[in-house]
Design a protein around this motif. Structure first.
Motif, short mmCIF file in Angstrom:
data_model
loop_
_atom_site.label_atom_id
_atom_site.label_comp_id
_atom_site.label_asym_id
_atom_site.label_seq_id
_atom_site.Cartn_x
_atom_site.Cartn_y
_atom_site.Cartn_z
N UNK A 135 8.40 -6.15 -6.55
CA UNK A 135 8.83 -5.18 -7.56
C UNK A 135 7.66 -4.61 -8.34
N UNK A 136 6.46 -5.15 -8.08
CA UNK A 136 5.26 -4.58 -8.69
C UNK A 136 4.86 -3.28 -8.00
N UNK A 137 5.38 -3.09 -6.80
CA UNK A 137 5.06 -1.88 -6.03
C UNK A 137 4.52 -2.24 -4.67
N UNK A 138 4.37 -1.28 -3.79
CA UNK A 138 3.83 -1.53 -2.45
C UNK A 138 2.36 -1.88 -2.51
N UNK A 139 1.78 -2.42 -1.43
CA UNK A 139 0.36 -2.82 -1.43
C UNK A 139 -0.55 -1.68 -1.86
N UNK A 140 -1.37 -1.93 -2.86
CA UNK A 140 -2.23 -0.88 -3.40
C UNK A 140 -3.60 -0.85 -2.75
N UNK A 141 -3.96 -1.93 -2.04
CA UNK A 141 -5.32 -2.02 -1.49
C UNK A 141 -5.41 -1.64 -0.01
N UNK A 142 -4.27 -1.37 0.62
CA UNK A 142 -4.27 -1.02 2.04
C UNK A 142 -4.42 0.49 2.19
N UNK A 143 -5.61 1.00 1.89
CA UNK A 143 -5.81 2.44 1.86
C UNK A 143 -5.65 3.10 3.22
N UNK A 144 -5.95 2.38 4.31
CA UNK A 144 -5.77 2.96 5.64
C UNK A 144 -4.30 3.31 5.85
N UNK A 145 -3.42 2.35 5.55
CA UNK A 145 -1.99 2.59 5.70
C UNK A 145 -1.48 3.64 4.74
N UNK A 146 -2.00 3.64 3.52
CA UNK A 146 -1.55 4.61 2.53
C UNK A 146 -1.95 6.04 2.91
N UNK A 147 -3.16 6.19 3.45
CA UNK A 147 -3.61 7.51 3.89
C UNK A 147 -2.79 7.97 5.09
#
Length: 221
Positions: A135-147
């Motif tokens: 509930x804190x949110x989705x992974x913030x450090x996985x920038x490859x996946x986020x991009x």
């Protein structure tokens, strides 16, 4: 727009802090990731062939056990403190204390390497609690996946694909995470050239605010 930022503020804050800390220490030390520690594997490899960015091999290796220690501390806090929201609060606040400690070490001429390793531990705690409390949110450090998620959203728009509400929510989250990280990198770089490691007081303050006003998102399905 304000409603969107309110809903995604956890993700925005954490991605900003991650980019800020990484950029500040990478520039300060000339090649060390404190949040994206897997990047240190590449730097270690560069050091093996004599590249200057791999000249911090000892510190780069130390980031792995300390990052794991931070994640383990987060797991212990969750196991010992109930409910989960309270455990998240204390984990975030403790991470803020560690980052503020790094800033004060620097203000009193403490070794930059020690400041960096303290920050690595704090980032491990944040990454750990982000995994344990969905509930804190989705992974913030996985920038490859986020991009990749951002690229998917853009491609859908370009071809006229009408996103379903949950798909639009995923695209919006990717936008927030990537923008937060990029803005954090820019802010961290600016802090490094102006005040140095003492600039870690900024993400410490952001984490304190995040902890005080923590608003759980709906749990991920």
């Amino acid at each position: 727009m304000l409603n969107v930022l309110r809903e995604k503020r956890n993700s925005l804050a954490l991605s900003f802090v991650s980019g800020y800390a990484d950029a500040l220490f990478f520039i300060q030390l000339g090649g060390l990731f404190v949040g994206l520690v897997t990047g240190n594997v590449v730097l270690i490899g560069l050091g093996l062939v004599g590249d200057e960015k791999g000249g911090l091999r000892g510190l780069q290796v130390l980031t792995f056990p300390l990052f794991m220690l931070g994640a383990g501390v987060a797991a212990c806090i969750v196991a010992r403190i109930n409910p989960l929201e309270r455990a998240t609060f204390w984990t975030v606040i403790l991470a803020a204390v560690l980052m503020a400690s790094a800033a004060f070490f620097a203000l009193f001429n403490g070794p930059t390497s020690a400041c960096a390793l303290v920050t690595v531990t704090a980032m491990g705690m944040l990454t750990g609690i982000n995994r344990l409390d969905t509930r804190l949110g989705p992974p913030f450090s996985l920038m490859t996946g986020n991009i990749a998620g951002l690229a998917i959203g853009v491609a859908r728009r370009l071809i006229g694909y009408s996103e379903k509400p949950e798909e639009w929510g995923q695209s919006l989250t990717s936008i927030v995470l990537v923008c937060g990280f990029v803005l954090g990198c820019a802010a961290g770089a600016l802090a490094q050239v102006t005040v140095g490691v003492a600039g870690m007081l900024v993400p410490a303050l952001i984490l304190v605010l995040l902890g005080l006003f923590y608003a759980p998102n709906k749990a991920a399905k």
